[in-house]
Structures are given as C-alpha cells and as structure tokens.
Motif scaffolding. Structure first.
Motif, PDB file in Angstrom:
ATOM      1  N   LEU A  11     -27.283  -1.147 -12.542  1.00 29.87           N
ATOM      2  CA  LEU A  11     -27.401  -1.494 -13.957  1.00 29.87           C
ATOM      3  C   LEU A  11     -26.087  -2.004 -14.560  1.00 29.87           C
ATOM      4  O   LEU A  11     -26.090  -3.024 -15.252  1.00 29.87           O
ATOM      5  N   ALA A  41     -25.684  -5.456 -13.220  1.00 34.59           N
ATOM      6  CA  ALA A  41     -26.622  -6.386 -13.859  1.00 34.59           C
ATOM      7  C   ALA A  41     -26.121  -6.798 -15.238  1.00 34.59           C
ATOM      8  O   ALA A  41     -26.211  -7.977 -15.620  1.00 34.59           O
ATOM      9  N   SER A  96     -31.424  -6.428 -12.887  1.00 36.21           N
ATOM     10  CA  SER A  96     -31.640  -4.982 -12.788  1.00 36.21           C
ATOM     11  C   SER A  96     -32.704  -4.635 -11.762  1.00 36.21           C
ATOM     12  O   SER A  96     -32.845  -3.473 -11.368  1.00 36.21           O
ATOM     13  N   ARG A 117     -30.319  -9.794 -17.714  1.00 33.64           N
ATOM     14  CA  ARG A 117     -30.082  -8.382 -17.415  1.00 33.64           C
ATOM     15  C   ARG A 117     -31.313  -7.753 -16.764  1.00 33.64           C
ATOM     16  O   ARG A 117     -31.207  -7.012 -15.787  1.00 33.64           O
TER      17      ARG A 117
END
Length: 345
Positions: free
Chosen positions: A41, A44, A28, A24
């Motif tokens: 986001l 991600a 991101s 993540r």
C-alpha cells in the motif's frame, strides 16, 4: 430464470482529480504488485503520486477522463438486447477493478435485483491472473459482503471464440480496404504487456494471445501475408515480455513497411488505444519512417462480438464448469495458472 451478468473491466478515471486514486487502486492490487499488504500500500501510494502528472496529461488528450465506462455500459446494453432476442431474462451489471463502479457498489445493486443465477463475464478475451483472476477475487469478496448467495458460474476466457475472431477480422478488413496499392503492409497485433516473471509463474496470457492471433489469421484466409505479435504499455524496471510494440514500429520503419496495428487484447477504446497507439505510436511511426500507419478499431459493440459473448454467457449459465472458447480447459498442462481451474473459491 432471472439472470444477472457481471461484466468485468479495469475502469478508468472519470476526472483529473480521479487519476491519482485510480492509480493507487490499480497498484494496490496484489495481482499487480505481489508484496505483503504493509509494503504494497505505501508503494502503491508512492507510484500513484509519482505517475499521476504524466497520467493526467495522457487523459488530457481524452478530455480529462477515460471513456471506458461509457463504452463498457454500451456493451452491457448491447448484450442485454442480444439476450432478449433469445428470450433470456437477463440484466447486465458493470464491475470495474480500479475505479467506479467498483465490485462493492455493483454487488449491492445485484443483491437488490435478487437474481436466480450469476454469470461472471470478463471483458478480457485472454485470461491472466493480473486481470480476470483479480476481478473474480474482488467480486467474490464483495458479493459475500453484500449477502449474495445466488448460484454463480463464470466465463473463463475466449481468445479464439468465433464471435470475437470474426469481429477482430472485420476491423482488420476495414483497414485493409484503406491500403495504398504501392506500399507493402504488415499487420501488427498489439497486446498489453506483462512482466516476464508473471508468465514464468504459469500465467497463460501470452500463449492465449498467440493462439487467438493464429485464429484471426486463419479467418483472414490469406488476405494478410506479413504479421507479427507485440506487447505495449510497459511500466517500471522489470523485464517485460517481448517484442515491444514500439520496437516493432521502429523495425517496420527500417524495413520500409507500412503498418496496420490491431489491439488484440482490448475490446473497448481507452488510453492504451486512443493515446498510446493513436497519438504516441502514430508519432513514433512517422519519426521511424513507417510509410503508412493505420490502427484497427476495437471490437466494441460489433454484432459478432456481442453475439459471441451471449453464447458464452449461456454456456456458463447452463454448466457448473467455466465456459471457454474450447468447451473446457484450453491451456497446455504446463500453464499451471490456467484460469479454468485456478481461480480460488
């Protein structure tokens, strides 16, 4: 002068539970996915959740975690030791981009150390907006939040630094000594890939990879007659720079060539070397009919490599301009995202 050196690397998960948050963090990064924050986001999180089971299986081959932090720490201690032999008072700190220690943690530790000067040192020999530039940007935000105000200089890139080239050459020669005399070999320099659109925007990474490989070949002085450059670790549906390492392995098999695979853009062992090159591509080589498959180690704490880093650190510490293996800007004018000038302050 009390010197703090910030050693940049990507990082890797330290447990199976860390795999998804590591991914993540990775996806991101706006340098990886160039979408507005509100779109990036959630995307991600989706990519991380979807890729986590496969990634956990990959890290399972390494005991459930990446060894990159321990290897980077070893390089940091080796660099400190080398600088100590030159009577330089320096402490080397590690800052990872996608997992701990993140820049925020490291910046607080550096602030407590209270150095007179900072040198930013990427463990990416070739500059890219997706690696070095991203790390520098994250560091500067963290340093500002931590109240760090010591003068800063940085190492930009070192694709043909004499220490790096000598260290890579040493790893190749180790494998050349293991050749079977009856077989014909090709040296395949494998670098991490990038989407074509990143290169089209003026990123110098691919040019620097090629230039560094040419420097290694000059150092080998004719010991290798057959060599190629390829790119690994493709993910997603975008068009990536070519040729792909897996395609070159199949090509070698079809031509009856044995291979010595050299990780030219990685300076420490991690999933792309220990799993992708050793296990996955080793299996592919057997299936493709490659007679003999060898993989050169990464440069790690090789004396020549660490000595070269020390030279670059001192060049950066004594200049207001970024240090490179060429003493100034090394990229052609057409590469507009050259890291010598393109990292925002």
């Amino acid at each position: 002068m009390k010197l703090a050196i910030i050693l940049f690397n990507l990082g890797g998960p330290d447990s199976p539970a860390a795999v998804e948050p590591f991914l993540r963090n990775l996806f991101s990064d706006p340098a990886i996915i160039s979408l507005p924050w509100a779109l990036r986001l959630p995307l991600a999180r989706f990519i991380a959740r979807r890729r986590a089971p496969l990634a956990r299986a990959i890290y399972g081959h390494m005991g459930g975690r990446s060894p990159i932090l321990e290897q980077t720490e070893a390089q940091a201690r080796a660099l400190e030791s080398e600088l100590r032999t030159r009577n330089i008072d320096a402490k080397v700190f590690v800052a990872m981009r996608a997992w701990h220690p993140l820049s925020e943690e490291t910046a607080r530790a550096v602030a407590a150390y209270a150095p007179d000067r900072l040198v930013l040192l990427p463990l990416y020999p070739q500059f890219s907006t997706t690696t070095t530039a991203s790390s520098v940007e994250a560091w500067r935000k963290a340093a500002k939040a931590a109240g760090l105000n010591a003068p800063e200089s940085r190492v930009c890139c070192y694709p043909w630094d004499k220490g790096f080239v000598a260290a890579v050459t040493e790893t190749i020669q180790e494998r050349l000594a293991q050749r079977h005399v009856e077989l014909s070999y090709r040296v395949l320099f494998s670098a991490h890939g990038l989407p074509e659109r990143v290169i089209a925007q003026g990123d110098p990474y691919q040019w620097q990879v090629a230039a560094g490989v040419e420097a290694v070949m000059r150092e080998l002085q004719g010991e290798v007659g057959d060599w190629r450059v390829s790119y690994q670790s493709r993910v997603g549906p975008l068009r990536w720079i070519a040729p792909a390492t897996d395609a070159e392995i199949r090509r070698a098999g079809a031509e009856g060539k044995s291979l010595i695979v050299v990780p030219i853009a990685f300076v420490s062992e991690h999933s792309e070397t220990l799993v992708e090159l050793d296990i996955e591509y080793g299996k592919l080589a057997r299936e493709a009919g490659v007679p003999h498959y060898l993989r050169a180690r990464t440069v790690g704490v090789t004396g020549a490599f660490i000595g070269g880093l020390a030279d670059l650190v001192l060049a950066a510490a004594n200049s207001d301009r970024p240090a490179t293996c060429g003493g100034g800007r090394i990229c052609p004018v057409g590469l507009t995202r050259c890291g010598f000038e393109d990292v925002e302050r």
